[in-house]
Design an enzyme around this catalytic site. Sequence first.
Site, mmCIF file in Angstrom:
data_model
loop_
_atom_site.group_PDB
_atom_site.id
_atom_site.type_symbol
_atom_site.label_atom_id
_atom_site.label_comp_id
_atom_site.label_asym_id
_atom_site.label_seq_id
_atom_site.Cartn_x
_atom_site.Cartn_y
_atom_site.Cartn_z
ATOM 1 N N HIS A 98 0.842 -1.206 0.000
ATOM 2 C CA HIS A 98 0.000 0.000 0.000
ATOM 3 C C HIS A 98 0.869 1.244 0.000
ATOM 4 C CE1 HIS A 98 0.724 -1.233 4.179
ATOM 5 N NE2 HIS A 98 0.771 0.050 4.473
ATOM 6 N N HIS A 100 0.888 5.237 1.118
ATOM 7 C CA HIS A 100 0.233 6.237 1.965
ATOM 8 C C HIS A 100 0.237 7.570 1.215
ATOM 9 C CE1 HIS A 100 0.523 4.037 5.935
ATOM 10 N NE2 HIS A 100 1.459 3.373 5.262
#
Length: 136
Positions: A98, A100
């Site tokens: 992922h 941010h």
Amino acid sequence: MSSCIFCKIIRGELPCTKVYEDESVAAFLDIKPVNPGHTLVIPKKHFENIHDMPDALVAKVAVAAKKIADAMRNIGVKGVNIGMNNGAHAGQIVFHAHMHVMPRYGKDSFSLWVGKEYYGKERELVAEKIKAALKS
Ligand code: DGP
């Protein structure tokens, strides 16, 4: 992956506050935001970190992160940090890749790294090692 919390979010088994999705990427608000709007951009398919992801998917996640960063700027966010923790030593806690996207407002309690000094030939040596690895 059955036990992965981000896979559960993608399958709709856990709730999230989604802000974007396309055929290969989803983006939703982080439950522990640096600032309100802090968004996680993830590949829908499970990969542990950036090293496992096909380059084309890295590009798709990065482009989605930029779209979200652009949208944040259009709603008054003053700056945006985009970051990715890859591996436990880099602070990764959720092992589904992922990025941010973090809204920033100057001195807002989020702190960046403190730069170290290089000593002796360390800078040249580490650069040579990285260049050699890139060629192999
Ligand atoms: P890291 O693996 O350290 O790059 O960060 C993981 C981030 O994921 C952390 O900022 C908190 C967030 N997070 C953990 N569990 C959940 C969850 O169930 N839902 C959402 N929206 N965010 C989560």
